[in-house]
Write an enzyme that holds these catalytic residues in place. Structure first.
Site, PDB file in Angstrom:
ATOM      1  N   SER A 223       0.830  -1.208   0.000  1.00 23.04           N
ATOM      2  CA  SER A 223       0.000   0.000   0.000  1.00 23.04           C
ATOM      3  C   SER A 223       0.873   1.271   0.000  1.00 23.04           C
ATOM      4  O   SER A 223       1.609   1.483  -0.947  1.00 23.04           O
ATOM      5  CB  SER A 223      -0.962  -0.066   1.191  1.00 23.04           C
ATOM      6  OG  SER A 223      -1.948   0.899   1.083  1.00 23.04           O
TER       7      SER A 223
ATOM      8  N   HIS B 185      -8.400  -4.568  -0.613  1.00 23.38           N
ATOM      9  CA  HIS B 185      -7.082  -3.988  -0.353  1.00 23.38           C
ATOM     10  C   HIS B 185      -6.200  -4.865   0.544  1.00 23.38           C
ATOM     11  O   HIS B 185      -5.004  -4.646   0.639  1.00 23.38           O
ATOM     12  CB  HIS B 185      -7.269  -2.613   0.295  1.00 23.38           C
ATOM     13  CG  HIS B 185      -6.055  -1.742   0.215  1.00 23.38           C
ATOM     14  ND1 HIS B 185      -5.472  -1.371  -0.980  1.00 23.38           N
ATOM     15  CD2 HIS B 185      -5.287  -1.173   1.183  1.00 23.38           C
ATOM     16  CE1 HIS B 185      -4.418  -0.611  -0.742  1.00 23.38           C
ATOM     17  NE2 HIS B 185      -4.276  -0.487   0.557  1.00 23.38           N
TER      18      HIS B 185
ATOM     19  N   ASP C 104     -10.464  -3.836  -5.068  1.00 24.50           N
ATOM     20  CA  ASP C 104      -9.745  -2.960  -4.132  1.00 24.50           C
ATOM     21  C   ASP C 104     -10.293  -1.543  -4.265  1.00 24.50           C
ATOM     22  O   ASP C 104     -10.128  -0.900  -5.309  1.00 24.50           O
ATOM     23  CB  ASP C 104      -8.246  -2.995  -4.478  1.00 24.50           C
ATOM     24  CG  ASP C 104      -7.399  -2.286  -3.442  1.00 24.50           C
ATOM     25  OD1 ASP C 104      -7.921  -1.365  -2.780  1.00 24.50           O
ATOM     26  OD2 ASP C 104      -6.219  -2.643  -3.301  1.00 24.50           O
TER      27      ASP C 104
HETATM   28  C1  MLT Z   1      -2.914   3.962   2.045  1.00 25.12           C
HETATM   29  O1  MLT Z   1      -3.811   4.099   2.847  1.00 25.12           O
HETATM   30  O2  MLT Z   1      -1.802   3.581   2.385  1.00 25.12           O
HETATM   31  C2  MLT Z   1      -3.199   4.299   0.642  1.00 25.12           C
HETATM   32  O3  MLT Z   1      -3.961   3.372   0.060  1.00 25.12           O
HETATM   33  C3  MLT Z   1      -1.987   4.466  -0.162  1.00 25.12           C
HETATM   34  C4  MLT Z   1      -1.294   5.737   0.144  1.00 25.12           C
HETATM   35  O4  MLT Z   1      -1.908   6.643   0.690  1.00 25.12           O
HETATM   36  O5  MLT Z   1      -0.111   5.826  -0.192  1.00 25.12           O
END
Ligand code: MLT
Length: 217
Positions: A117, A198, A167
């Site tokens: 992520s 996700h 996702d």
């Molecule tokens: C997260 O929550 O980490 C997002 O999906 C990705 C990001 O903000 O880089």
């Protein structure tokens, strides 16, 4: 074009990031572990152990806090990144890996990132902005970190992208866009799809391991 910002330096001239370093087999790549939002440097250690318990590990904690949650760079809203901070933190992380390579005497050209992520997004950003930053990468649920930039030549750099068809944070279309950007830069991209969202699934981690062993063992 955003202004380039100098990385903030420690008094002794280096970048300070909270991390874990584990020395492993010197012949193997160094696994650079980059957690998701709200995670720590401990999160991906079990995954690295499962992929190859004999490899060296450099696991870093993001030094940006969003309501107390560590991240690798600031965002303005969910999915909307602060580009100036992204560039600044990418440079900082790249410099930190340089420093760690010097300190622990590992080959700087032998670093493979495993990011989830937000960690996958800064790993992508390393690939977008620095030609030799990574020897390869496992990007788990990444987004496109930045648009409208020419990527360096990533000739044959192996990149695994793990994605979920459902996702909500990384829509399938964005995964395809990112894969196309890396392919255009001559990287060797493999996209692994799951039907899930996700979250990281066992199946996805198994596929990442198989891909890793095929490319780096
Ligand atoms: C997260 O929550 O980490 C997002 O999906 C990705 C990001 O903000 O880089």
């Amino acid at each position: 074009m955003l202004p380039m910002i100098d990385v903030r330096l420690k008094k002794d001239g280096g970048v300070r990031l909270q991390h874990i370093f584990k020395q492993g087999d010197e012949e193997k790549p160094i696994m650079l572990l980059l957690h998701g939002t709200g995670g720590t440097e401990k999160d991906l250690i079990p995954l690295a152990e499962e992929i190859d318990s004999t490899a060296s590990v450099l696991s870093v904690r993001g030094n940006v806090l969003e309501q107390g949650m560590p991240r690798f760079f600031r965002r303005l809203a969910e999915g909307v990144f602060d580009e100036e901070d992204l560039l600044f933190r990418t440079k900082e992380l790249n410099q930190f890996i340089d420093q760690m390579a010097e300190k622990h005497e590992f080959n700087r050209r032998n670093v493979v990132a495993i990011g989830y992520s937000n960690g996958a997004n800064i790993a992508s950003s390393l690939l977008f902005h620095y030609q030799d930053a990574l020897k390869g990468a496992i990007l788990l649920h990444p987004m496109v970190p930045r648009r409208g930039v020419d990527l360096p030549n990533l000739q044959d750099v192996p990149i695994f992208i793990g994605a979920g068809k459902n996702d909500p944070l990384c829509p399938a279309q964005e995964t395809k866009e990112l894969a196309a950007m890396f392919t255009k830069a001559n990287a060797n991209v493999h996209v692994h799809w799951e039907d899930d969202g996700h979250q990281l699934t066992r199946k996805e981690m198994g596929a990442a391991k198989d891909w890793y062993l095929k490319n780096f063992a």
